[in-house]
Design a protein around this motif. Structure first.
Motif, mmCIF file in Angstrom:
data_model
loop_
_atom_site.group_PDB
_atom_site.id
_atom_site.type_symbol
_atom_site.label_atom_id
_atom_site.label_comp_id
_atom_site.label_asym_id
_atom_site.label_seq_id
_atom_site.Cartn_x
_atom_site.Cartn_y
_atom_site.Cartn_z
ATOM 1 N N ALA A 62 56.566 23.043 -86.190
ATOM 2 C CA ALA A 62 55.127 22.979 -85.900
ATOM 3 C C ALA A 62 54.344 24.038 -86.686
ATOM 4 N N GLU A 63 54.978 24.623 -87.691
ATOM 5 C CA GLU A 63 54.253 25.591 -88.523
ATOM 6 C C GLU A 63 53.048 24.893 -89.165
ATOM 7 N N GLY A 64 51.946 25.605 -89.208
ATOM 8 C CA GLY A 64 50.725 25.028 -89.781
ATOM 9 C C GLY A 64 49.846 24.356 -88.724
ATOM 10 N N TRP A 65 50.348 24.241 -87.473
ATOM 11 C CA TRP A 65 49.560 23.608 -86.412
ATOM 12 C C TRP A 65 49.039 24.669 -85.451
ATOM 13 N N LEU A 66 48.064 24.291 -84.643
ATOM 14 C CA LEU A 66 47.525 25.190 -83.619
ATOM 15 C C LEU A 66 47.428 24.434 -82.301
ATOM 16 N N ARG A 67 47.687 25.143 -81.192
ATOM 17 C CA ARG A 67 47.555 24.510 -79.878
ATOM 18 C C ARG A 67 46.353 25.084 -79.146
ATOM 19 N N TRP A 68 45.553 24.184 -78.621
ATOM 20 C CA TRP A 68 44.341 24.556 -77.892
ATOM 21 C C TRP A 68 44.474 24.020 -76.473
ATOM 22 N N CYS A 69 44.594 24.890 -75.475
ATOM 23 C CA CYS A 69 44.649 24.432 -74.086
ATOM 24 C C CYS A 69 43.213 24.130 -73.644
ATOM 25 N N PHE A 70 42.968 22.856 -73.341
ATOM 26 C CA PHE A 70 41.570 22.472 -73.048
ATOM 27 C C PHE A 70 41.254 22.471 -71.549
ATOM 28 N N ALA A 71 42.154 23.026 -70.717
ATOM 29 C CA ALA A 71 41.910 23.046 -69.271
ATOM 30 C C ALA A 71 40.864 24.106 -68.945
ATOM 31 N N SER A 72 39.613 23.686 -68.941
ATOM 32 C CA SER A 72 38.526 24.641 -68.748
ATOM 33 C C SER A 72 37.545 24.103 -67.702
ATOM 34 N N ARG A 73 37.136 24.983 -66.776
ATOM 35 C CA ARG A 73 36.165 24.584 -65.749
ATOM 36 C C ARG A 73 34.878 24.099 -66.383
ATOM 37 N N ASP A 74 34.509 24.748 -67.471
ATOM 38 C CA ASP A 74 33.237 24.463 -68.117
ATOM 39 C C ASP A 74 33.479 23.910 -69.530
ATOM 40 N N PRO A 75 33.308 22.597 -69.715
ATOM 41 C CA PRO A 75 33.559 22.013 -71.038
ATOM 42 C C PRO A 75 32.674 22.631 -72.125
ATOM 43 N N GLY A 76 31.576 23.284 -71.710
ATOM 44 C CA GLY A 76 30.707 23.960 -72.672
ATOM 45 C C GLY A 76 31.454 25.045 -73.451
ATOM 46 N N ARG A 77 32.469 25.640 -72.819
ATOM 47 C CA ARG A 77 33.265 26.668 -73.509
ATOM 48 C C ARG A 77 34.022 26.058 -74.688
ATOM 49 N N LEU A 78 34.412 24.781 -74.519
ATOM 50 C CA LEU A 78 35.138 24.105 -75.601
ATOM 51 C C LEU A 78 34.197 23.855 -76.776
ATOM 52 N N VAL A 79 32.959 23.476 -76.450
ATOM 53 C CA VAL A 79 31.963 23.236 -77.496
ATOM 54 C C VAL A 79 31.706 24.546 -78.244
ATOM 55 N N ASP A 80 31.572 25.628 -77.477
ATOM 56 C CA ASP A 80 31.383 26.957 -78.076
ATOM 57 C C ASP A 80 32.571 27.285 -79.001
ATOM 58 N N GLY A 81 33.781 26.982 -78.524
ATOM 59 C CA GLY A 81 34.986 27.262 -79.304
ATOM 60 C C GLY A 81 35.008 26.507 -80.622
ATOM 61 N N VAL A 82 34.608 25.240 -80.581
ATOM 62 C CA VAL A 82 34.602 24.450 -81.828
ATOM 63 C C VAL A 82 33.579 25.044 -82.799
ATOM 64 N N GLY A 83 32.466 25.510 -82.259
ATOM 65 C CA GLY A 83 31.459 26.174 -83.102
ATOM 66 C C GLY A 83 32.060 27.392 -83.796
ATOM 67 N N ARG A 84 32.861 28.153 -83.040
ATOM 68 C CA ARG A 84 33.488 29.357 -83.612
ATOM 69 C C ARG A 84 34.495 28.970 -84.692
ATOM 70 N N LEU A 85 35.269 27.925 -84.443
ATOM 71 C CA LEU A 85 36.249 27.476 -85.442
ATOM 72 C C LEU A 85 35.523 27.065 -86.712
ATOM 73 N N SER A 86 34.461 26.332 -86.525
ATOM 74 C CA SER A 86 33.695 25.842 -87.652
ATOM 75 C C SER A 86 33.132 27.022 -88.478
ATOM 76 N N ARG A 87 32.684 28.057 -87.777
ATOM 77 C CA ARG A 87 32.183 29.260 -88.482
ATOM 78 C C ARG A 87 33.304 29.930 -89.274
ATOM 79 N N ALA A 88 34.481 30.029 -88.632
ATOM 80 C CA ALA A 88 35.621 30.682 -89.311
ATOM 81 C C ALA A 88 36.020 29.915 -90.570
ATOM 82 N N LEU A 89 35.783 28.594 -90.546
ATOM 83 C CA LEU A 89 36.165 27.786 -91.707
ATOM 84 C C LEU A 89 35.041 27.728 -92.743
ATOM 85 N N GLY A 90 33.952 28.422 -92.430
ATOM 86 C CA GLY A 90 32.823 28.456 -93.354
ATOM 87 C C GLY A 90 32.098 27.129 -93.435
ATOM 88 N N LEU A 91 32.101 26.348 -92.339
ATOM 89 C CA LEU A 91 31.453 25.017 -92.382
ATOM 90 C C LEU A 91 29.996 25.090 -91.945
#
Ligand SMILES: Cc1ncc(COP(=O)(O)O)c(C=O)c1O
Length: 383
Positions: A354-383
């Motif tokens: 599984a080298e090269g992959w990432l695991r994201w546990c999506f069990a979150s009370r507030d799905p908004g945190r997941l949206v925030d997380g994707v925003g952060r990933l996108s920033r890290a990738l310079g998108l």
């Protein structure tokens, strides 16, 4: 110290989490647990038990009423399971270790379907077994079972097949047909199946109360051990409670092993487990619905990012994905923590496959945190 112990790898998920230690701005999705606390009705049962003075040892195999309730619960989901086939353990991981201790001698060969939660392969290795890894393969962004390769690997010298589905980390789930093929093959080779079904109730297919289980198709005399946990479906990770379903007649030997491991699960924790099982039908469907909302919030947003490949898991609570050009998952996960405060588990923690992959546990009370997380990933990738 035994060399095998000295050589055990330290957790790479912890290594990433340690990089974010003491930072309150990190969004943590690295561990396999929800941020929702245990339902009150479960906690209240533990408190009542303590108040009633239930602070003593219990039977090695667990409180009879809990074994009975688990047997009824499983019989309802999968077809008759007798209470004398159930053993209560102090966590799912302890259930798995006891299964290995029951079956595996030093030098035995076991086959494990990987990538997988690393404890499953470490436990037989600790006992001196040779662990043969058979990898799932990636097909169109999803992980699938390579049945011919797996069948070829399981021979009469294979003591046990270790298989976890719904799978942590890939989200891969066994189909009924695959289970039937494996059971028939293992009956022929005399191989035990140790099926880790701790995510059985976290299954998102319409009108299904649980993922396909080996219990649906096996006989009570089959060489099958199914392990369960209260951690995931009842939000009880910190309580440390699990169970085993054994073939008829094995319980007395497992009772001996439990005696030498933990002797018994704490009674007040078992009372909490009993309340969880009693309220399962009122509680679990709502949790699964919330997790489905989380999954359906995260996956489309991830797959919309250029260079990201991800598939939609049918069960479990993980998105497993890769980003083009990011081949060192540990370095990438650490960079995500450092640069944008996003906490994910590196794929390599679950095996080199599984080298090269990432695991994201999506069990979150507030799905908004997941949206925030994707925003952060996108920033890290310079998108
Ligand atoms: C596949 C799998 N099996 C077993 C466990 C163990 O659960 P616990 O020891 O919390 O009951 C986990 C926990 O993450 C898991 O992912």
């Amino acid at each position: 110290m035994r060399p095998i112990i000295a050589g055990l790898p330290a957790s790479k998920i912890r290594e990433v989490a340690n990089a974010g230690l003491g930072r309150s701005d990190v969004l943590p999705f690295w561990f396999g647990e929800s941020d929702e606390a245990t339902p009150d009705v479960v906690s209240e049962a533990a408190i009542a038990s303590l108040r009633a003075g239930e602070t003593f040892y219990s039977h090695n195999l667990g409180l009879p009423e809990l074994r009975e309730a688990l047997a009824m619960h499983l019989s309802d989901l999968h077809g008759a399971v007798a209470a004398d086939r159930i053993a209560v353990t102090s966590s799912g991981v302890s259930a798995l270790m006891i299964a290995s201790q029951l079956l595996v001698d030093a030098g035995d060969e076991v086959v494990a379907v990987v990538p997988v939660w690393p404890n499953i392969t470490a436990q037989p290795a600790i006992l001196g077994a040779k662990v043969r890894r058979v990898s799932l393969r990636v097909q169109g962004g999803a992980w699938v079972l390579d049945m011919p390769t797996l069948l070829e690997a399981i021979t009469p010298s294979t003591r046990a097949l270790l298989i976890n589905a719904p799978n942590n980390p890939t989200g891969w789930t066994l189909t009924r047909e695959e289970q039937q093929t494996l059971l028939a093959h293992c009956r022929q080779t005399g191989t035990w199946i140790v099926a880790d079904e701790v995510y059985d109730r976290i299954y998102f297919e319409p009108d299904q109360r649980a993922a396909p289980s080996f219990l649906d198709i096996a006989d009570a005399s089959d060489r099958l051990i199914v392990t369960h946990s209260f951690s995931k479906s009842f939000l009880m990770t910190g309580w440390r409670l699990g169970s085993l379903v054994l073939p008829t007649g094995c319980s007395p030997d497992v009772a001996k092993l439990i005696e030498f491991n933990t002797s018994c699960a704490p009674v007040f924790v078992q009372r909490a487990g009993l309340a969880a099982v009693h309220h399962a039908d009122a509680f679990v469907p709502g949790l699964v619905q919330r997790l489905k909302t989380c999954r359906d919030t995260l996956i489309p947003r991830l797959s919309a990012l250029p260079g990201v490949s991800v598939s939609t898991p049918r069960g479990g609570m993980y998105a497993f994905f890769r980003v083009e050009g990011q081949d060192d998952s540990l370095a990438f996960a650490k960079r995500l923590v450092e640069q944008v405060g996003l906490g994910l588990a590196p794929g390599v923690a679950f095996g080199d496959e599984a080298e090269g992959w990432l695991r994201w546990c999506f069990a979150s009370r507030d799905p908004g945190r997941l949206v925030d997380g994707v925003g952060r990933l996108s920033r890290a990738l310079g998108l």
